[in-house]
Motif scaffolding. Structure first.
Motif, PDB file in Angstrom:
ATOM      1  N   LEU A  68       0.827  -1.211   0.000  1.00  0.00           N
ATOM      2  CA  LEU A  68       0.000   0.000   0.000  1.00  0.00           C
ATOM      3  C   LEU A  68       0.861   1.261   0.000  1.00  0.00           C
ATOM      4  O   LEU A  68       0.382   2.335  -0.386  1.00  0.00           O
ATOM      5  CB  LEU A  68      -0.935  -0.006   1.209  1.00  0.00           C
ATOM      6  CG  LEU A  68      -1.954  -1.144   1.234  1.00  0.00           C
ATOM      7  CD1 LEU A  68      -2.811  -1.066   2.493  1.00  0.00           C
ATOM      8  CD2 LEU A  68      -2.832  -1.124  -0.010  1.00  0.00           C
ATOM      9  N   TYR A  69       2.100   1.153   0.431  1.00  0.00           N
ATOM     10  CA  TYR A  69       3.036   2.284   0.328  1.00  0.00           C
ATOM     11  C   TYR A  69       3.622   2.375  -1.074  1.00  0.00           C
ATOM     12  O   TYR A  69       3.698   3.462  -1.670  1.00  0.00           O
ATOM     13  CB  TYR A  69       4.169   2.133   1.345  1.00  0.00           C
ATOM     14  CG  TYR A  69       5.370   2.989   1.033  1.00  0.00           C
ATOM     15  CD1 TYR A  69       5.358   4.350   1.310  1.00  0.00           C
ATOM     16  CD2 TYR A  69       6.496   2.449   0.435  1.00  0.00           C
ATOM     17  CE1 TYR A  69       6.450   5.138   0.998  1.00  0.00           C
ATOM     18  CE2 TYR A  69       7.589   3.231   0.123  1.00  0.00           C
ATOM     19  CZ  TYR A  69       7.565   4.576   0.412  1.00  0.00           C
ATOM     20  OH  TYR A  69       8.646   5.361   0.092  1.00  0.00           O
ATOM     21  N   LEU A  70       4.037   1.249  -1.631  1.00  0.00           N
ATOM     22  CA  LEU A  70       4.716   1.256  -2.929  1.00  0.00           C
ATOM     23  C   LEU A  70       3.785   1.675  -4.072  1.00  0.00           C
ATOM     24  O   LEU A  70       4.203   2.396  -4.983  1.00  0.00           O
ATOM     25  CB  LEU A  70       5.286  -0.129  -3.220  1.00  0.00           C
ATOM     26  CG  LEU A  70       6.500  -0.563  -2.401  1.00  0.00           C
ATOM     27  CD1 LEU A  70       6.799  -2.031  -2.642  1.00  0.00           C
ATOM     28  CD2 LEU A  70       7.709   0.299  -2.763  1.00  0.00           C
ATOM     29  N   LEU A  71       2.537   1.225  -4.020  1.00  0.00           N
ATOM     30  CA  LEU A  71       1.653   1.447  -5.163  1.00  0.00           C
ATOM     31  C   LEU A  71       1.400   2.923  -5.463  1.00  0.00           C
ATOM     32  O   LEU A  71       1.605   3.361  -6.599  1.00  0.00           O
ATOM     33  CB  LEU A  71       0.337   0.676  -4.956  1.00  0.00           C
ATOM     34  CG  LEU A  71       0.493  -0.847  -5.101  1.00  0.00           C
ATOM     35  CD1 LEU A  71      -0.720  -1.575  -4.556  1.00  0.00           C
ATOM     36  CD2 LEU A  71       0.732  -1.222  -6.562  1.00  0.00           C
ATOM     37  N   PRO A  72       0.951   3.750  -4.506  1.00  0.00           N
ATOM     38  CA  PRO A  72       0.768   5.173  -4.843  1.00  0.00           C
ATOM     39  C   PRO A  72       2.090   5.879  -5.144  1.00  0.00           C
ATOM     40  O   PRO A  72       2.113   6.832  -5.939  1.00  0.00           O
ATOM     41  CB  PRO A  72       0.098   5.753  -3.595  1.00  0.00           C
ATOM     42  CG  PRO A  72       0.418   4.815  -2.497  1.00  0.00           C
ATOM     43  CD  PRO A  72       0.510   3.464  -3.122  1.00  0.00           C
ATOM     44  N   THR A  73       3.168   5.423  -4.528  1.00  0.00           N
ATOM     45  CA  THR A  73       4.466   6.032  -4.794  1.00  0.00           C
ATOM     46  C   THR A  73       4.855   5.880  -6.251  1.00  0.00           C
ATOM     47  O   THR A  73       5.408   6.795  -6.868  1.00  0.00           O
ATOM     48  CB  THR A  73       5.546   5.399  -3.892  1.00  0.00           C
ATOM     49  OG1 THR A  73       5.173   5.557  -2.524  1.00  0.00           O
ATOM     50  CG2 THR A  73       6.902   6.032  -4.116  1.00  0.00           C
TER      51      THR A  73
END
Length: 497
Positions: A205-210
């Motif tokens: 969930l951190y990597l995806l929007p980043t």
């Protein structure tokens, strides 16, 4: 110098050795200016008598400070604060050293860093003993830890392949087993090459929007919804767009009319967090059609879909996707135990390499030994048996909570959706101060979480249909504890009248 000696407070029974405590006190005094460059320290014999410690304690502390360059020692002249250290113009308290970040001249955070700092309090982690009604916690009493320990010990007996770097995508045999499992249990269309193992679903969930969004891009989130998904969006400087939910799940028409420019949707369609409803087929198809038209990504968080108590688990949203818009995110924290820190994401083919590079930058790869043990756990059938046993156990515990709500708490609380999951959302039958109830429950040894926790009213504008209430966890405690907790909660509510 006598003032400094009086200020030194050593704790003989502490875990930190006495010489380390003395070393830290002298070092802090030098850094804050209480001991200036060139000042002579007391002889070791005098110092040990003044502090009522052994001379060796003082010698060890001096030796460490000499080695690090804080002190100079000359034969016949004694021990001094190094004269080449910069003088500090202001003496500060020795008993309460301030963090460097709070200094007036200390470097500040970047704008991105400030956004991360602002979201720290938006996710809550439990580290104490489990209490009744704790949310989103599996029943650790149901997990076969003896089996897990045996499998892990067997892996460590042949450790040669576990000590180096591993595949950033994750352990290949585990990804192959997950692909088979997800196809059979959730209808997920994928192969092992589309799966990346992550350090819990939170990393995904951190990597995806980043990777997928630029600052200023818009993303739909369910309202109320999971703070652990909202916090990374805020930190990535994304425009967070709250979309209300109703009995059919995410209100796609509301999102399309109010935020047509969004480039990403975060949704929990199988079991909405926190209210528990299942997204209807009509809404699922509408969301996929909108995402295809707008070329928007959809993150499907399937966090506890294994636990459905009325019928078989529903097929995933990803299984309906014909355009490659859906990214499927899963966790093993709810099925096994949170400390395992294993999650995964199933990606459309085009995203695999970009996300793999991002994962590599963040942490190279997720711990290999837990992945290997989980592979054995699945391959030998323990995983399937554990899900079957725990599903039966949690159904019994949910029934105990529903019974308590129908009897003990019937005049105070009404229950929302109850098809599955590890928690039940309830609403107050009369006007209540939600936070006062939570605090009073905690004082009585009952762990409560208000639904407003998932609404984030200080960050997001609230849609009109939001109702206050509580989220009650049932999976981690026994039926007897649930009944006792319900009686305690009734007493709390009556006390607050």
């Amino acid at each position: 110098m006598s003032l400094f000696i009086q200020s030194v407070q050593l704790k003989p029974g502490a875990k930190t050795a006495l010489f380390r405590q003395l070393y830290a006190a002298i070092k802090q005094a030098i850094l804050t200016g209480a001991l200036q460059p060139g000042m002579q320290l007391p002889p070791t014999r005098d110092f040990c008598r003044a502090l009522a410690v052994s001379r060796q304690t003082v010698l060890n502390a001096y030796e460490l400070l000499l080695a690090e360059g804080y002190l100079l020692g000359e034969v016949g002249k004694g021990t001094y604060v190094h004269h080449q250290l910069p003088a500090c113009s202001e003496t500060k308290s020795l008993s309460a050293p301030s963090p460097v970040a709070q200094g007036e001249n200390a470097p500040g955070l970047s704008q991105r860093g400030l956004r991360y700092a602002d979201t720290v309090g938006q996710s809550h982690v439990h580290q104490d003993k489990t209490r009744v009604f704790r949310v989103s916690m599996p029943g650790l009493d149901a997990f076969p830890f003896d089996t897990w320990a045996r499998l892990e010990a067997r892996r460590w007996r042949h450790h040669e392949d576990k000590l180096g770097y591993s595949d950033s995508a994750g352990y290949q045999p585990l990804r192959e087993l997950l692909a088979v499992y997800l196809k059979a249990s959730r209808g997920v269309n994928c192969h092992a090459g589309q799966i990346i193992i992550t350090s819990g679903s939170q990393q995904a969930l951190y990597l995806l929007p980043t990777v997928l969004l630029d600052p200023g891009d818009a993303a739909w989130v369910e309202y109320p919804g999971y703070r652990g998904a909202i916090a990374p969006l805020l930190a990535a400087q994304v425009e967070v767009c709250p979309v209300p939910v109703d009995v059919d799940g995410l209100d796609v028409a509301y999102g399309a009319s109010h935020y047509p420019h969004a480039k990403l949707v975060y949704v929990t369609p199988s079991h909405q967090l926190p209210l528990g409803m299942t997204m209807s087929l009509q809404r699922r198809l509408a969301l996929l059609a909108w995402a295809k038209q707008q070329r928007a990504w959809v993150i499907e968080d399937d966090y506890d879909s294994e636990y459905r108590y009325n019928g078989a688990p529903l097929a995933s949203l990803q299984s309906l996707d014909q355009s490659g818009n859906v990214i499927y995110v899963g966790t093993l924290s709810k099925v096994l135990f949170p400390g395992l820190r294993l999650g995964y994401m199933v990606l459309p083919e085009a995203l695999v390499q970009p996300m793999l590079q991002a994962k590599t930058i963040v942490d190279k790869h997720t711990g290999i030994v837990p992945q290997m043990v989980l592979t054995d756990f699945m391959a030998e059938g323990h995983f399937g048996r554990h899900i079957k046993r725990s599903r039966k156990l949690y159904a019994q515990r949910q029934a105990a909570l529903l019974h308590a709500l129908d009897t003990t708490l019937k005049d105070e609380l009404s229950c929302a959706a109850s098809d599955g999951g590890l928690d039940l959302a309830v609403h107050f039958r009369r006007e209540r101060d939600e936070q006062a109830v939570v605090q009073a429950g905690l004082a009585a040894g009952i762990e409560l979480r208000g639904l407003s926790y998932y609404a984030m009213p200080t960050v997001l504008p609230a849609p009109a249909n939001f109702l206050p209430g509580l989220l009650l966890g049932f999976s981690s405690v026994t039926e007897k504890e649930i009944a006792q907790g319900a009686a305690g909660l009734l007493q709390v509510l009556r006390t607050l009248k």
